[in-house]
Design a protein around this motif. Structure first.
Motif, mmCIF file in Angstrom:
data_model
loop_
_atom_site.group_PDB
_atom_site.id
_atom_site.type_symbol
_atom_site.label_atom_id
_atom_site.label_comp_id
_atom_site.label_asym_id
_atom_site.label_seq_id
_atom_site.Cartn_x
_atom_site.Cartn_y
_atom_site.Cartn_z
ATOM 1 N N ARG A 153 -26.807 -80.781 -7.866
ATOM 2 C CA ARG A 153 -25.670 -80.398 -7.552
ATOM 3 C C ARG A 153 -25.061 -80.367 -6.016
ATOM 4 N N ARG A 154 -25.452 -80.625 -5.344
ATOM 5 C CA ARG A 154 -25.464 -80.301 -3.905
ATOM 6 C C ARG A 154 -24.940 -81.810 -3.062
ATOM 7 N N LEU A 155 -24.788 -82.799 -4.534
ATOM 8 C CA LEU A 155 -23.928 -83.815 -4.284
ATOM 9 C C LEU A 155 -22.845 -83.973 -5.646
ATOM 10 N N GLY A 156 -21.316 -84.400 -5.160
ATOM 11 C CA GLY A 156 -20.587 -84.705 -4.776
ATOM 12 C C GLY A 156 -19.468 -83.703 -5.275
ATOM 13 N N THR A 157 -18.937 -82.708 -6.656
ATOM 14 C CA THR A 157 -18.081 -81.531 -5.770
ATOM 15 C C THR A 157 -18.670 -80.579 -6.839
ATOM 16 N N HIS A 158 -18.161 -79.264 -7.499
ATOM 17 C CA HIS A 158 -18.830 -78.390 -8.087
ATOM 18 C C HIS A 158 -17.713 -78.447 -9.256
ATOM 19 N N ASP A 159 -16.834 -79.478 -9.520
ATOM 20 C CA ASP A 159 -16.463 -79.541 -10.737
ATOM 21 C C ASP A 159 -17.372 -80.797 -11.262
ATOM 22 N N THR A 160 -17.693 -81.501 -10.798
ATOM 23 C CA THR A 160 -18.238 -83.189 -11.032
ATOM 24 C C THR A 160 -19.453 -83.370 -9.926
ATOM 25 N N SER A 161 -21.101 -83.503 -10.233
ATOM 26 C CA SER A 161 -21.769 -83.104 -9.302
ATOM 27 C C SER A 161 -22.699 -84.704 -9.742
ATOM 28 N N GLY A 162 -23.317 -85.023 -8.646
ATOM 29 C CA GLY A 162 -23.633 -86.598 -8.666
ATOM 30 C C GLY A 162 -23.171 -87.183 -7.822
ATOM 31 N N THR A 163 -22.998 -88.709 -8.737
ATOM 32 C CA THR A 163 -23.007 -89.936 -7.592
ATOM 33 C C THR A 163 -22.010 -90.624 -8.572
ATOM 34 N N LEU A 164 -20.989 -91.275 -8.801
ATOM 35 C CA LEU A 164 -20.043 -92.214 -10.381
ATOM 36 C C LEU A 164 -20.296 -93.394 -9.810
ATOM 37 N N ILE A 165 -20.692 -94.635 -10.808
ATOM 38 C CA ILE A 165 -20.829 -95.779 -10.682
ATOM 39 C C ILE A 165 -18.986 -95.806 -10.813
ATOM 40 N N PHE A 166 -18.773 -97.244 -10.153
ATOM 41 C CA PHE A 166 -16.877 -97.102 -10.159
ATOM 42 C C PHE A 166 -16.931 -98.921 -10.333
ATOM 43 N N THR A 167 -15.936 -98.984 -11.112
ATOM 44 C CA THR A 167 -15.864 -100.489 -11.645
ATOM 45 C C THR A 167 -13.972 -100.232 -11.248
ATOM 46 N N VAL A 168 -13.799 -101.545 -9.823
ATOM 47 C CA VAL A 168 -12.887 -101.251 -9.580
ATOM 48 C C VAL A 168 -12.814 -102.867 -9.661
ATOM 49 N N CYS A 169 -11.920 -103.001 -11.065
ATOM 50 C CA CYS A 169 -10.672 -104.744 -10.731
ATOM 51 C C CYS A 169 -9.029 -104.232 -10.664
ATOM 52 N N GLY A 170 -8.534 -106.034 -10.364
ATOM 53 C CA GLY A 170 -7.311 -106.137 -10.731
ATOM 54 C C GLY A 170 -7.019 -106.836 -9.167
#
Length: 625
Positions: free
Chosen positions: A396-413
């Motif tokens: 929970r210490r990672l990320g935000t209070h609403d969305t904890s942890g990490t996210l794996i993003f795909t960025v294209c375009g």
């Protein structure tokens, strides 16, 4: 060049060991060389002595806590280098080194194992200068090395972990930060994965009760990474309390959202985390079986998963339960949870009725046995092992209070560095698009981003939005599976809308007549508009397009028509000035826009390959020649 952080870690490990052995005189602990080193970095022996003593008496000693207490004092570096921070040491040995290449290493490993067998406190290690010299050559701290010995069952596994660290010296000692998922290079074996992550999470979970696991998940704040963001702990608790004794665990790895490649990337680089997550889930809900569903076109990911399952089974981790791989069709709706369950049962990817969610009616259900299924995304399950290892509060210490942890993003375009990136949840879109993905091409400006084709448009003035589920809802969009299609000012929004509308129309399953009919109206309406068949000054063509999209979600079994009802009108309304010339019969020059349905990713070149067959797909799911 001296590695200041490493020297500091070595010294702290030495001090902790001397204190644990009962030595209380700083003069006997710190050599002249130690005193000179501390003088150079602006510290004093007594200060380090007191910090180590305090940690030893008030909690498990760890040099990381001391480093945090002193922050390795950037001031030390500046003081020692006349205002310049020294670079970290990078002259590590090549990865193909053997144990014998490093003089004294076998002896140091043997000594460490002997200490373990004597039940020495885990965080205390090596007072002798010879051992410190070997570890200095390895480029690893005392406590780090001791943890490797504890977690790696063989000398070869220790060496694999050391190799991994030498390749990636800027990550944690074993190449992967706590609670993060993507290593710099694919894990080649389960042993290498364990050396990088630490304690075997499956063994630890099976020593816990299901209630304890669910409690940690609830504390972690983990939300589903497949799109909806539903709290994972709540879902697991619901399944664990279900009255039906026959339950299943199903991993959804059938990603097909345009602009998304995260699950395939994860399974290629680290399939072990997802598989551990499935095994832990099976224990938590007392599952009778486990399935992982992927599209049969995901060849590299399927092969990695199959190899990882076989390897983990050979180590006795299956515990009487089998993980079955289901290879499914190419259809977009295969990723819809109720349709996915149909595929597992051997049927086409047709969503079930909306009132039949997997947690109520799961796999191979009968009137007397609904067999609920715990269905989670591959990334969601991959986060579970680290939560079991380190606790929900740590995650929970990672990320935000609403969305904890990490996210794996795909960025294209239209970005300079398309790719798949793991970042802490909460990073703003602006930082993600500009700092991580390289920003727009020279002379261009971003004007909009799409969160796949499942959510509302994100205009450029919303790019300061943090990447968390609730924040995206507040701007009328959705985080979805964290796959973003970024468009610059050269993109033709009418062409983008045409491709999106056609994709949703073609991929609709036709079980709900309003969905197929409404999206057909929207798709054909845009085609006619761009082909200059609508020449009405009253702009009736645009109204017809939006009416068709809005009419699609009626008694729908899945979310697909709702996606069309949100995204298609959103594009038209936000960029109406780009549609109006077509509505007035003018002929702006533009080329068809390829829907970014990703089939492969070249990480080295930062290049995504798109499915060229998608434009030939027909509404009945066959393909034109």
């Amino acid at each position: 060049m001296i590695d200041w952080k490493l020297e500091f870690k070595l010294l702290c490990g030495h001090v902790l060991m001397e204190l644990a052995a009962g030595e209380r005189t700083p003069a006997r602990i710190f050599s002249e060389a130690d005193r000179e080193f501390l003088r150079l970095i602006g510290s004093k022996p007594q200060e380090i002595f007191n910090a180590c003593d305090d940690l030893l008496n008030n909690g498990a000693p760890a040099y990381a806590e001391i480093l945090r207490l002193h922050e390795i004092r950037r001031d030390y570096f500046l003081h020692a280098q006349g205002g310049k921070t020294p670079p970290l040491k990078t002259d590590y040995r090549p990865a193909e080194a053997t144990l014998g290449d490093i003089a004294g290493l076998p002896r140091v490993i043997d000594k460490a194992r002997a200490k373990l067998e004597g039940r020495l406190t885990d965080d205390l290690f090596f007072p002798c200068s010879q051992s410190r010299a070997v570890l200095r050559e390895l480029g690893i701290g005392c406590v780090e090395f001791f943890e490797l010995i504890r977690d790696c069952p063989t000398d070869e596994a220790v060496l694999a972990a050391i190799r991994h660290r030498r390749k990636f010296p800027l990550t944690t000692p074993t190449g992967l930060k706590t609670h993060w998922l993507i290593p710099s290079e694919p894990f080649l074996s389960y042993e290498e994965y364990l050396c990088a992550t630490g304690e075997n999470a499956v063994h630890k979970a099976r020593a816990m009760s299901p209630e304890q696991i669910v409690t940690e998940l609830l504390a972690s704040g983990l939300r589903g990474r497949g799109g909806a963001g539903f709290p994972t702990g709540v879902k697991w608790r619901t399944l664990a309390r279900h009255t039906c004794p026959t339950r299943y665990v199903v991993c959804n790895a059938a990603e097909g959202e345009p602009g998304t490649f995260k699950d395939r990337y994860l399974l290629r680089k680290n399939p072990y985390a997802t598989i551990e997550g499935m095994l832990i889930a099976a224990h938590a809900v007392n599952a009778a079986g486990i399935y992982i569903a992927l599209k049969r076109s995901f060849g590299p990911s399927i092969e990695r998963v199959r190899q990882a399952i076989s390897e983990m089974a050979s180590k006795g981790l299956m515990d009487g339960i089998e993980i079955k791989i289901v290879e499914g069709p190419e259809e977009y709706l295969f990723g819809e949870e109720k349709a996915l369950l149909n595929v597992v049962e051997g049927f086409p990817p047709m969503p079930r009725e909306a009132y039949c969610p997997p947690y109520e009616i799961g796999l191979f259900a009968t009137p007397n046995s609904p067999n609920p299924a715990l269905l989670d995304n591959a990334q969601t399950l991959a986060h579970v092992p680290s939560i079991v290892r380190h606790g929900g509060a740590s995650f929970r210490r990672l990320g935000t209070h609403d969305t904890s942890g990490t996210l794996i993003f795909t960025v294209c375009g239209d970005v300079q560095r398309p790719g798949v990136y793991e970042c802490e949840a909460g990073i703003t879109l602006r930082k993600l698009f500009y700092d991580v993905a390289g920003g727009p091409h020279t002379g261009r400006q971003f004007k909009v981003a799409l969160s796949g084709v499942a959510c509302g448009v994100i205009l450029a003035d919303r790019f300061d939005t943090p990447t968390e589920f609730d924040a995206f809802q507040m701007i009328g969009s959705g985080l979805g599976s964290a796959g973003f299609i970024v468009l610059d000012n050269a993109a033709s929004i009418p062409r983008v809308t045409q491709a999106v509308a056609r994709f949703l129309y073609v991929e609709s399953c036709n079980q709900c007549p309003a969905c197929k009919a409404g999206l057909r109206t929207a798709s054909h309406g845009i085609d006619e508009l761009l082909q200059h068949l609508h020449l009405h000054d009253d702009r009736a063509g645009l109204d017809w397009i939006m009416e068709g999209a809005h009419s699609a979600p009626q008694a729908n079994r899945c979310f697909l028509p709702a996606q069309g009802a949100k995204l298609i009108p959103g594009l038209v309304q936000s960029f109406r000035e780009e549609f109006e010339p077509y509505a007035k019969g003018k002929r702006p020059q533009s080329e068809p826009w390829p829907i970014p349905k990703i089939v492969d990713y070249d990480e080295e070149k930062h290049h995504f390959s798109y499915d060229e067959k998608q434009t030939k797909k027909k509404p009945d799911w066959t393909y034109a020649p």
